[in-house]
Motif scaffolding. Structure first.
Motif, PDB file in Angstrom:
ATOM      1  N   LEU A   1       0.822  -1.210   0.000  1.00 50.69           N
ATOM      2  CA  LEU A   1       0.000   0.000   0.000  1.00 50.69           C
ATOM      3  C   LEU A   1       0.857   1.262   0.000  1.00 50.69           C
ATOM      4  CD1 LEU A   1      -2.767  -1.149   2.500  1.00 50.69           C
ATOM      5  CD2 LEU A   1      -3.028  -0.813   0.040  1.00 50.69           C
ATOM      6  N   ASN A   2       2.047   1.167   0.571  1.00 50.63           N
ATOM      7  CA  ASN A   2       2.958   2.321   0.553  1.00 50.63           C
ATOM      8  C   ASN A   2       3.353   2.705  -0.869  1.00 50.63           C
ATOM      9  OD1 ASN A   2       2.933   2.454   3.305  1.00 50.63           O
ATOM     10  ND2 ASN A   2       4.966   1.565   3.603  1.00 50.63           N
ATOM     11  N   LEU A   3       3.261   1.744  -1.766  1.00 49.39           N
ATOM     12  CA  LEU A   3       3.614   2.045  -3.158  1.00 49.39           C
ATOM     13  C   LEU A   3       2.759   3.177  -3.720  1.00 49.39           C
ATOM     14  CD1 LEU A   3       4.032  -1.610  -4.513  1.00 49.39           C
ATOM     15  CD2 LEU A   3       5.860   0.044  -4.058  1.00 49.39           C
ATOM     16  N   TYR A   4       1.544   3.331  -3.221  1.00 49.63           N
ATOM     17  CA  TYR A   4       0.669   4.424  -3.670  1.00 49.63           C
ATOM     18  C   TYR A   4       1.096   5.770  -3.076  1.00 49.63           C
ATOM     19  CZ  TYR A   4      -2.442   0.730  -5.318  1.00 49.63           C
ATOM     20  OH  TYR A   4      -2.970  -0.365  -5.971  1.00 49.63           O
ATOM     21  N   GLN A   5       1.880   5.707  -2.012  1.00 47.60           N
ATOM     22  CA  GLN A   5       2.309   6.930  -1.346  1.00 47.60           C
ATOM     23  C   GLN A   5       3.719   7.342  -1.744  1.00 47.60           C
ATOM     24  OE1 GLN A   5       1.580   5.408   2.645  1.00 47.60           O
ATOM     25  NE2 GLN A   5      -0.338   6.532   2.779  1.00 47.60           N
TER      26      GLN A   5
END
Length: 454
Positions: free
Chosen positions: A26-30
């Protein structure tokens, strides 16, 4: 709300197989596009040896759209802040009426206004470019497409109710004894709306999420005939995963010894290691001869540091029994966005100059205001001094008057005393005269008797 996750990369044979928590997915989106590309570069290099537990994939799918929505909202908030900056320059400065009060300062303000507006407009263009590159809930999710390719047929089996029941029962005992992992999440049940969720008719207890993932890793490692080494990549920084000692500040040593002992005993593997994302990228560059941009490593580290403090705040909220609201800091998201490109770093410097100029102008205006206040204070002080002087004069006059009054009073008393004394003297004199007269009369009588006798 905490984003829990685990990307597991498990490498068989003499290699390492790695596993990652969903928060990393999910950090990939940030992350910025550049950092996402660097992360995918590493995963592609070890694609044949990657695997994730089913619970990781489940959490990713449950939270994916929320994360995308939150990230898109950041750009709206940034633009609103930029509009507020223009509002300060356009409106708030007009309240001082500088054109009439100080034409020179007015001209300086006008130049300052144009400079600020130009910088803000330039930054808005950069923000909008980043916004266009960010996935939206309706557009094609390129991150998901890439993950689907990398993890095709590399996701663990969905657990049955019996597996979850045993995990929950064992978890209650583990958490009471503070056996890792997951006991730091034991208070998640205090918020009923967040405590459980359903998937395919099976109830999942959120407080046991870390333990479910751990059990799935151990189970997969145990069932593999060739797996000897495991790398576990996570951005969870809590003590129920990591061995942390206090030596001139907190130092992370590695995985908790209890975790190592458990997986060594049950799965009979040879090595188990844990990494944070930034360290994983660093070592991947070393061991797999992959060139990784240092900016990507730095951004992953900054994101880890933010997540660490956010997790601590979340634990405090859970322990106080409060409902947890997704209050991810807009300032932190702005920080992440500012790190999205090298151009943005330059913009951050320009924005800092804007803030410094605003502060300098405010100080200048505050200085004028302070000068007026000082002038008024001096006038007031002079009035006080004059009043004080007049009061002293009046006091001296009153003292003088009192002295006169006191002197008159003494004189009156003295006069009264003198009068009294004079009256006394006069009275004595009268008495003496009477006595003298009596003596004279007595002598006359005695002489007359003597004459008669003769």
């Amino acid at each position: 709300m905490k984003i829990r996750s685990l990307l597991l990369v498990l490498i068989s044979g003499s290699n390492y197989e790695c596993s990652t928590r969903p928060n990393i997915l999910l950090n990939l989106y940030q992350y910025s596009q550049e950092t996402r590309d660097e992360f995918f570069k590493v995963l592609e290099a070890i694609e044949s040896r990657v695997w994730i537990p089913f619970h990781v994939a489940l959490e990713y799918q449950r939270r994916r759209l929320d994360i995308i929505k939150d990230e898109k909202s950041v750009f709206t908030k940034i633009n609103k802040k930029l509009e507020n900056i223009i509002g300060i320059v356009e409106k708030d400065f007009s309240d001082f009426n500088l054109k009439d009060r100080n034409p020179v300062l007015f001209e300086m303000k006008e130049k300052f206004r144009k400079d600020i507006c130009g910088l803000v407009e330039g930054f808005q263009q950069d923000v909008n470019m980043q916004d266009d590159a960010q996935p939206s809930v309706r557009s094609e999710d390129e991150v998901r497409v890439k993950l689907d390719e990398l993890f095709m047929n590399k996701v663990g089996e969905e657990p049955n109710e019996e597996f979850l029941r045993k995990t929950y029962e064992g978890g209650e005992t583990r958490y009471k004894k503070k056996i890792p992992p997951g006991y730091k999440d034991s208070n998640k049940e205090k918020n009923p709306e967040e405590a459980n969720f359903l998937f395919n008719g099976i109830e999942y207890q959120r407080k046991f999420g870390d333990l479910i993932i751990w059990k799935q890793i151990v189970s997969y490692s145990k069932d593999s005939d060739t797996l000897k080494n495991v790398i576990f990549v996570t951005d969870d920084s809590k003590e129920d995963w990591w061995e942390i000692i206090d030596s001139r500040g907190e130092k992370v040593i590695g995985a908790r010894p209890e975790l190592k002992n458990e997986i060594y005993k049950e799965a009979e593997i040879e090595s188990f290691k844990m990494y944070h994302t930034n360290d994983f990228l660093t070592d991947a560059e070393k061991y797999y001869d992959i060139s990784i941009d240092e900016t990507a490593i730095d951004e992953a580290k900054e994101h880890l540091n933010y997540s660490k403090y956010f997790e601590l705040d979340l634990i405090d909220d859970l322990n106080s029994g409060q409902n947890i609201v997704d209050t991810s800091s807009a300032a932190q998201k702005l920080w992440s966005t500012l790190n999205a490109s090298r151009n943005t770093i330059d913009t951050r410097s320009e924005m800092q100059k804007i803030l410094d100029d605003l502060e300098a102008s405010k100080n200048m205006l505050d200085g004028r205001s302070a000068a007026h206040k000082l002038f008024d204070t001096l006038n007031t002080s002079q009035t006080v001094v004059d009043t004080h002087s007049a009061a002293h004069k009046l006091f001296d006059t009153l003292n003088a008057s009192q002295t006169v009054i006191d002197t008159r009073s003494v004189a009156q008393k003295l006069s009264d005393a003198l009068n009294a004394s004079q009256n006394a003297i006069d009275t004595r004199s009268n008495i003496q005269k009477i006595l003298d007269n009596l003596d004279t009369n007595q002598n006359t009588i005695d002489k007359k008797r003597n004459d008669e006798d003769d």
